[in-house]
Design a protein around this motif. Structure first.
Motif, PDB file in Angstrom:
ATOM      1  N   TYR B  49       0.830  -1.210   0.000  1.00 52.26           N
ATOM      2  CA  TYR B  49       0.000   0.000   0.000  1.00 52.26           C
ATOM      3  C   TYR B  49       0.863   1.257   0.000  1.00 52.26           C
ATOM      4  CZ  TYR B  49      -4.799  -1.619   0.440  1.00 52.26           C
ATOM      5  OH  TYR B  49      -6.031  -2.136   0.176  1.00 52.26           O
ATOM      6  N   THR B  50       1.922   1.246   0.824  1.00 52.10           N
ATOM      7  CA  THR B  50       2.805   2.413   0.887  1.00 52.10           C
ATOM      8  C   THR B  50       3.396   2.700  -0.494  1.00 52.10           C
ATOM      9  OG1 THR B  50       3.325   1.899   3.170  1.00 52.10           O
ATOM     10  CG2 THR B  50       4.832   3.360   2.021  1.00 52.10           C
ATOM     11  N   LEU B  51       3.850   1.630  -1.174  1.00 49.00           N
ATOM     12  CA  LEU B  51       4.410   1.818  -2.512  1.00 49.00           C
ATOM     13  C   LEU B  51       3.337   2.332  -3.463  1.00 49.00           C
ATOM     14  CD1 LEU B  51       6.650  -1.357  -2.874  1.00 49.00           C
ATOM     15  CD2 LEU B  51       7.359   0.983  -2.423  1.00 49.00           C
ATOM     16  N   PHE B  52       2.116   1.804  -3.306  1.00 52.45           N
ATOM     17  CA  PHE B  52       1.026   2.233  -4.177  1.00 52.45           C
ATOM     18  C   PHE B  52       0.729   3.715  -4.006  1.00 52.45           C
ATOM     19  CE2 PHE B  52      -3.585   3.013  -4.582  1.00 52.45           C
ATOM     20  CZ  PHE B  52      -3.709   2.803  -5.938  1.00 52.45           C
ATOM     21  N   TYR B  53       0.750   4.196  -2.759  1.00 54.24           N
ATOM     22  CA  TYR B  53       0.493   5.614  -2.524  1.00 54.24           C
ATOM     23  C   TYR B  53       1.677   6.470  -2.968  1.00 54.24           C
ATOM     24  CZ  TYR B  53      -3.663   4.579   0.234  1.00 54.24           C
ATOM     25  OH  TYR B  53      -4.901   4.173   0.636  1.00 54.24           O
ATOM     26  N   SER B  54       2.891   5.887  -2.930  1.00 48.51           N
ATOM     27  CA  SER B  54       4.073   6.674  -3.297  1.00 48.51           C
ATOM     28  C   SER B  54       4.169   6.858  -4.803  1.00 48.51           C
ATOM     29  CB  SER B  54       5.338   5.971  -2.793  1.00 48.51           C
ATOM     30  OG  SER B  54       5.249   5.740  -1.422  1.00 48.51           O
ATOM     31  N   THR B  55       3.683   5.876  -5.556  1.00 48.13           N
ATOM     32  CA  THR B  55       3.850   5.922  -7.016  1.00 48.13           C
ATOM     33  C   THR B  55       3.293   7.213  -7.635  1.00 48.13           C
ATOM     34  OG1 THR B  55       3.742   3.528  -7.036  1.00 48.13           O
ATOM     35  CG2 THR B  55       3.457   4.638  -9.138  1.00 48.13           C
ATOM     36  N   PRO B  56       2.036   7.575  -7.387  1.00 51.43           N
ATOM     37  CA  PRO B  56       1.543   8.813  -7.991  1.00 51.43           C
ATOM     38  C   PRO B  56       2.329  10.036  -7.523  1.00 51.43           C
ATOM     39  CG  PRO B  56      -0.050   7.952  -6.427  1.00 51.43           C
ATOM     40  CD  PRO B  56       0.972   6.891  -6.621  1.00 51.43           C
ATOM     41  N   LEU B  57       2.857   9.968  -6.275  1.00 54.55           N
ATOM     42  CA  LEU B  57       3.615  11.116  -5.769  1.00 54.55           C
ATOM     43  C   LEU B  57       4.939  11.257  -6.508  1.00 54.55           C
ATOM     44  CD1 LEU B  57       2.871  10.815  -1.964  1.00 54.55           C
ATOM     45  CD2 LEU B  57       1.807  12.280  -3.662  1.00 54.55           C
ATOM     46  N   VAL B  58       5.500  10.137  -6.980  1.00 57.51           N
ATOM     47  CA  VAL B  58       6.709  10.226  -7.794  1.00 57.51           C
ATOM     48  C   VAL B  58       6.378  10.959  -9.093  1.00 57.51           C
ATOM     49  CG1 VAL B  58       8.408   8.915  -9.104  1.00 57.51           C
ATOM     50  CG2 VAL B  58       7.765   8.167  -6.824  1.00 57.51           C
ATOM     51  N   PHE B  59       5.254  10.582  -9.722  1.00 53.64           N
ATOM     52  CA  PHE B  59       4.878  11.236 -10.984  1.00 53.64           C
ATOM     53  C   PHE B  59       4.639  12.731 -10.784  1.00 53.64           C
ATOM     54  CE2 PHE B  59       3.185   6.890 -12.196  1.00 53.64           C
ATOM     55  CZ  PHE B  59       4.231   6.633 -13.074  1.00 53.64           C
ATOM     56  N   ALA B 191       4.652   1.359 -10.706  1.00 55.39           N
ATOM     57  CA  ALA B 191       5.773   1.752  -9.850  1.00 55.39           C
ATOM     58  C   ALA B 191       7.086   1.665 -10.629  1.00 55.39           C
ATOM     59  CB  ALA B 191       5.821   0.870  -8.607  1.00 55.39           C
ATOM     60  N   LEU B 192       7.211   0.624 -11.480  1.00 51.05           N
ATOM     61  CA  LEU B 192       8.411   0.508 -12.323  1.00 51.05           C
ATOM     62  C   LEU B 192       8.487   1.682 -13.290  1.00 51.05           C
ATOM     63  CD1 LEU B 192       8.562  -3.287 -13.209  1.00 51.05           C
ATOM     64  CD2 LEU B 192       9.842  -2.022 -11.484  1.00 51.05           C
ATOM     65  N   LEU B 193       7.321   2.002 -13.865  1.00 50.24           N
ATOM     66  CA  LEU B 193       7.264   3.138 -14.783  1.00 50.24           C
ATOM     67  C   LEU B 193       7.723   4.410 -14.076  1.00 50.24           C
ATOM     68  CD1 LEU B 193       6.355   4.180 -17.581  1.00 50.24           C
ATOM     69  CD2 LEU B 193       4.101   4.579 -16.589  1.00 50.24           C
ATOM     70  N   ALA B 194       7.322   4.541 -12.801  1.00 47.19           N
ATOM     71  CA  ALA B 194       7.700   5.731 -12.037  1.00 47.19           C
ATOM     72  C   ALA B 194       9.216   5.800 -11.882  1.00 47.19           C
ATOM     73  CB  ALA B 194       7.024   5.717 -10.672  1.00 47.19           C
TER      74      ALA B 194
END
Lengths: 363, 347
Positions: B49-59, B191-194
């Motif tokens: 979940y943490t990674l899931f929430y972080s992914t859009p924040l990377v973008f 996440a990989l795309l990010a």
């Protein structure tokens, strides 16, 4: 030196956080109940407030541990429900149809946990769906509005433009027209997203506009948005009808009555059943017969509802129960004009116009 | 030593202030920190979940970073991510029959183009009309909300649901999530795309002619103009790239998780992206840890709400705010403390 300090500091921090592995699960045999509220939160004085009241009443009466979680956005339903289930809560009650997707996904993953949802059907063998006959309750308050109106025009303000609220609207329309076949009914919806449940500013504007068009009694089914509606009727010395909770006290003398949807009762009974080991999954309906929906009568509006009117409303209730009056259900009819052209003529309603307000006028 | 002080100051400041807040609220700070950290990293699912929430924040963080390097403050990432998601879902619902890599590639390109379009509107007005990008991008956010509301409810509405959302996209448009490693968590290949985008932006900014131009424009537009750089074009292009990056949020949310676009699905990813970019000090590589920190707070604070009797998830906003202040105050504080330190060590 600095490195040492850093090491000590980090060590302290980690040491403190790692002392217990994970939040401790209390071992006593108390039934643990989680309540996940929708947007609007427990202070909306309406829908969520009713659920919260039911749960806290149950917490007082039975020996349970209650945890209430508010969800400020759509993304947090899922982790909240899962978080409660993971922590060994035996019963997790979710409030509002917006949570149905999240519950559909999570409930099969925790087959031993009991779930309940208000206002939506989730067909999983550990979920109780708590449903209400909103159209019948709305019919009763519609009847009161139709009898009390002096201008012959009444209003309806819905929160989110969805089927559930159209169910309120349709019942209300029929109730109004039963009491006053010539009445004109104005309709507005606050919005199309769930922000609509907590937009008192827009609620106030819509109310003022309806009053400007002649309405003197306005039924508002819009959650926390209702407070704006109440402010407007107080300002213009008109009447409002509250929703879900008994809202008569919010503006005494200005709230004609409230369409009580006893979410508190449903939540209370579900917790009671869980406590007694009698939890049953499946659909549970709350209607006019068991007072799951009702109109509110208390000291704040006693002066507004005459004994004669009260008698008439009770007669209507009996007629609905005996089947003499059939209230149209939007879930079944799928149209707001089931008996056209009686209660709609040119109300070609288009839901969700770009202005985020839909209007219809019917004669 | 200096570097150590520089990194330590914000951390110490944050912990002190937050501890103080928790004590005032009458809770035990260690339980609270434990609950947040355990909530974010306590199990494979939580990490997912943490990674899931972080992914859009990377973008969105990258989106703000790119604009920042050209001297632009992009507050419109929120709107750009909505328009990117909208064009993604429109593509997926209108060209249903596609299969395999074409489907997903097409959807990703649609998201990029949608975001780029929305970003370049800001760029156009900034470059050729001199309108302030902050004002324009904030205003365009509201336009994007209304546009999304209209299209979701009138063009792509899911007929089987009361919720304001589009129909689901076909199976070909769904990217796999990492169920095997993080059971039940929605983290997925986005996440990989990010991570790939972080590398790409780093390369663009530091290894390409274009990036040199952009940084030059950001440092001194006037000098860049006199040196003969096409300043206006660069501003326009930077906003297009910035918008395109924000648009990729839809890949994580729609292709990877919900498979449909819900109205108002973002809990403010675009605005949190600003915080991420500032915390990363405009460095693309630092966006990843910054995004992870905010992702952790978002997931951890949810568990905090369940575990703690007194604290609510709003503590996450307090922490975010303190982080921003600490980052802003750090140059001043570190200068002062360095002096102290020198005095102290001399004696």
């Amino acid at each position: 030196m600095g490195r040492l300090l850093l090491a000590v500091f980090v060590g302290l921090f980690l040491g403190c956080t790692k002392k217990e592995s994970g939040p401790s699960v209390s071992s006593d045999a108390k039934v643990k109940v989680g309540l996940v509220l929708d947007k609007g939160g427990k202070d909306d004085k309406s829908f969520n407030a009713a659920a919260f009241k039911g749960a806290s009443d149950a917490a007082k009466d039975f020996d349970i541990e209650l945890k209430v979680v508010e969800s400020p956005d759509d993304a947090s339903y899922e982790p909240a429900i899962r978080g409660l289930a993971e922590r060994g809560f035996q019963l997790v009650i979710t409030v509002g149809f917006a949570q149905s997707d999240a519950l559909k996904k999570i409930s099969p993953q925790f087959p031993k946990t009991h779930f309940a949802i208000v206002d939506a059907m989730v067909d999983v063998p550990n979920v109780a769906s708590l449903l209400f006959s909103e159209h019948e309750g709305s019919y009763l308050v519609g009847y009161i509005a139709g009898s009390k109106t002096e201008t012959g025009t009444v209003g309806f303000i819905g929160g989110m433009d969805v089927d559930l609220i159209k169910r309120f609207e349709l019942g209300y329309r029929e109730g109004v027209l039963k009491a006053n076949p010539k009445a004109k009914i104005l309709t507005n919806y606050v919005g199309v997203s769930s922000e609509a449940w907590m937009n008192p500013t827009k609620g106030r504007e819509l109310t003022l506009s309806q009053i400007g068009r002649g309405a003197d009694i306005i039924f508002s089914a819009a959650g926390a948005t209702n407070s704006g509606v109440f402010d407007a009727v107080e300002e213009k010395k008109k009447f409002a009808i509250g929703v879900d909770s008994n809202q008569n006290w919010v503006k005494p003398g200005r709230v004609l009555t409230s369409m009580m949807k006893r979410v508190d009762l449903a939540v209370y009974n579900t917790i009671k059943a869980e406590k007694e080991g009698k939890f049953v999954w499946g659909n549970k309906f709350f209607g006019i017969a068991d007072k799951g929906v009702d109109y509110a009568l208390d000291e704040h509006n006693a002066a507004l509802i005459s004994d004669e009117l009260k008698k008439k409303v009770e007669q209507v209730r009996t007629d609905i129960l005996s089947g003499k009056i059939k209230v149209s259900d939007y879930y079944v009819t799928r149209t707001l004009c089931p008996k056209s052209p009686l209660n709609c003529d040119r109300s070609q309603r288009r839901s969700g116009e770009s202005g985020r307000t839909t209007q219809s006028v019917s004669q | 030593m200096k570097n150590l002080i520089k990194t330590l100051i914000p951390v110490v400041a944050i912990l002190t202030v937050v501890t103080f807040v928790i004590l005032v609220m009458g809770d035990n700070p260690f339980n609270v920190f434990q609950s947040i950290i355990w909530g974010a990293f306590g199990s494979a699912t939580s990490i997912g979940y943490t990674l899931f929430y972080s992914t859009p924040l990377v973008f969105t963080g990258l989106s703000v970073v790119v604009a920042l390097r050209a001297g632009l403050f992009n507050i419109g990432a929120e709107g750009q991510l909505y328009i990117g998601s909208l064009s993604l879902v429109a593509y997926a619902l209108m060209f249903k029959d596609q299969a395999g890599a074409v489907a997903i590639l097409g959807a990703v390109v649609a998201a990029l183009l949608g975001g780029a379009l929305w970003g370049s509107l800001v760029g156009l007005l900034k470059a050729f009309r001199g309108s302030h990008e902050v004002v324009v991008s904030i205003m365009l956010n509201f336009v994007s909300y209304a546009l999304c509301g209209y299209f979701i409810l009138n063009q792509f509405k899911n007929p089987f649901s009361q919720n304001p959302e589009t129909s689901e996209v076909e199976a070909a448009f769904r990217i796999s999530n990492w169920e095997a490693i993080f059971p039940h968590a929605p983290v997925n290949n986005a996440a990989l795309l990010a991570v790939f985008c972080v590398g790409l932006v780093w390369w663009l900014l530091y290894r390409s002619q274009w990036g040199f131009d952009v940084r030059f424009v950001g440092e001194s537009p006037e000098a860049a103009r006199r040196a003969g750089l096409p300043v206006r074009m660069r501003l326009l292009q930077v906003m297009a790239v910035s918008g395109a990056l924000a648009g990729l949020v839809g890949v994580n949310e729609i292709l990877g998780f919900s498979h449909k676009m819900k109205d108002q699905f973002s809990p403010g990813y675009g605005f949190m992206g600003i915080a991420v970019a500032l915390l990363a000090r405009g460095e693309p590589l630092r966006v990843i840890p910054a995004a992870l920190l905010f992702g952790m707070l978002q997931k951890g604070s949810l568990d905090l709400e369940i575990d703690s009797q007194k604290m609510t998830r709003d503590l996450a906003y307090v922490i975010q705010g303190v982080v921003m202040i600490a980052v802003a105050a750090q140059p001043y504080l570190s200068k002062k403390l360095e002096k102290r330190w020198e005095l102290w060590t001399r004696n």
